[in-house]
Write an enzyme that holds these catalytic residues in place. Structure first.
Site: not given
Length: 477
Positions: A191, A322
């Protein structure tokens, strides 16, 4: 290409065909009718047609239907097509007639022209006394059974030669990591939250097992392509204008040529009227794609950081990440794998819709076959290529950050699970909350509270033992 034009004829009249082209009027008419994608059917289908036409000629010779003089040149020309020597002469758009008739006639015309040249009759599609595209190259056949047969050949060869080897390569490196990292313990997560410990080797063994299943699924998809060949059904599956042994003999010849064991379909009406086998086979490809997303996505998350993420894995740095952030490196290979899966899932929708009754499969014929095989082969190629890139550009250079794994293990609250059989679930829940609030490790807090002897605490808090069934740290799920 520069040059003039010649006049060719088909049943609908005359067409101007480029002088250099090996095709005839039927192909030219299709070229002018379908300027849609501006790209032809996949080369694998063209090559499959080459294998198929050679096999058909050989079968017709054995059945006494075709003269040996013509068969010799048809096989020679067809083998040239199969080897990719004449790909530029197959210009018919992939978005054409849904039965693939234009591509079948493209193949018939190119092969006939090549044959007539070999016979000294000039580059003529319908030379007198030579090979005729319909009467000879297409003898005992219909586009309605040849195009789907070419689909089966192309798909089977692609799965066998591209996808299966790539998946074996992927499995090998995952299995190597599973064995090499079997003693490295990390925190598990369910989870997206901290869970009990797990060995990095166990994680990668799970990935390796996924790829074992992927190999099984590739084999299942391959079998779908091998056992239901439509050839021999001709127009509507009844076998009109062909010999009852033709389909079996063609499959035998194709098996010799490709090394794959092709079998004539048991029911030609089913084989031509439906494409359920392709829908099923591509479903396996889709599942393989989904498996790859699990592996790639886990790895990019486990490698997130380098300082503010999980950081348990160190991914190879292969390019700047980037244009504005200096020094940034991104998990680009994982992202490539995930994008391939997106495409394959989309292709699955295409194959499914193309095979659907009322859309593609209508009465005695499927009429969405070119787009189906285009999508199918793209999926095979993408899955094969990205699997190989995944290995070469990422998995081979992947490393475990052992210090980070140890740090997160010590910090985890869920190691308290190992104490639950002796301390009790409710007490352990309270201790976990207390440790979190006090910013202490579980071992540190329990030691301070002297809830058990230090030796027993050390025994229960052995992280490796928690990952092994029957170990003192095992506490059930």
């Amino acid at each position: 290409m520069a040059g003039g034009f010649r006049t060719e004829k088909d049943s609908m009249g005359e067409m101007k065909v480029p002088d250099w082209a090996l095709w005839g009027a039927s192909t030219q008419r299709a070229v002018e009718n379908f300027p849609i994608a501006k790209r032809g059917v996949p080369p694998e289908v063209i090559h499959a047609f080459g294998h198929l036409k050679a096999a058909c000629a050989q079968a017709n010779l054995a059945l006494g239907k075709l003269d040996a003089r013509l068969v010799k040149v048809i096989i020679e020309a067809s083998n040239e097509v199969a080897s990719g020597q004449h790909d530029k002469h197959f210009p018919v758009d992939v978005y054409q007639t849904g039965s693939g008739t234009s591509s079948n006639m493209n193949g018939n015309e190119v092969i006939a022209t090549l044959c007539n040249g070999k016979l000294g009759l000039g580059a003529n599609v319908k030379a007198a006394g030579g090979v005729h595209p319909n009467d000879h190259v297409n003898m005992g056949q219909s586009s309605n059974d040849t195009f789907p047969t070419a689909m089966h050949i192309a798909a089977a060869v692609a799965i066998h030669k591209q996808l299966v080897p790539a998946l074996k390569k992927l499995h090998a490196v995952l299995d190597k990591h599973a064995k090499g990292w079997d003693k490295l313990v990390k925190i598990g997560r369910t989870h997206l939250m901290d869970a009990t410990p797990i060995r990095m080797g166990q994680v990668f063994a799970g990935y390796a097992r996924q790829v074992e299943w992927a190999l099984d699924r590739a084999d299942w998809a391959l079998k779908e392509m091998l056992v239901n060949m439509p050839i021999g059904g001709t127009a509507v599956g009844t076998g009109i204008n062909t010999h009852i042994e033709f389909g079996r003999r063609v499959c035998d010849e194709l098996s010799k040529a490709t090394g794959l064991s092709f079998k004539e379909g048991k029911d030609h009406c089913e084989a031509q009227a439906t494409k359920d086998s392709f829908v099923s086979a591509h479903g396996h490809l889709k599942t393989i794609a989904i498996s790859l997303t699990k592996i790639a996505n886990d790895i990019r998350w486990l490698g997130s950081g380098p300082r503010c993420g999980i950081g348990e894995l160190v991914l190879p740095e292969i390019q700047p990440g980037s244009s504005i952030m200096p020094g940034k490196v991104n998990p680009v290979i994982c992202e490539s794998v995930i994008q391939v899966a997106c495409r394959v899932v989309g292709n699955d929708a295409t194959v499914t819709m193309a095979g659907t009754g009322g859309i593609g499969s209508i009465f005695e014929l499927n009429v969405a076959m070119p787009v189906m095989i285009d999508a199918f082969l793209e999926s095979v190629t993408l899955l094969a290529n990205v699997s190989s890139v995944f290995v070469d550009k990422l998995l081979n250079g992947l490393q475990v950050n052992e210090a980070r794994c140890a740090e997160l293990l010590d910090a985890s609250l869920m190691t308290i699970t190992a104490l639950a059989p002796e301390v009790g679930y409710d007490k352990c829940a309270a201790l976990a909350k207390q440790a979190h609030k006090a910013n202490k490790t579980i071992k540190q807090l329990v030691g301070e509270l002297k809830l058990m002897p230090e030796a027993r605490l050390n025994e229960l808090m052995n992280y490796d033992s928690m990952t092994r069934p029957g170990g003192d740290g095992g506490a059930g799920g």
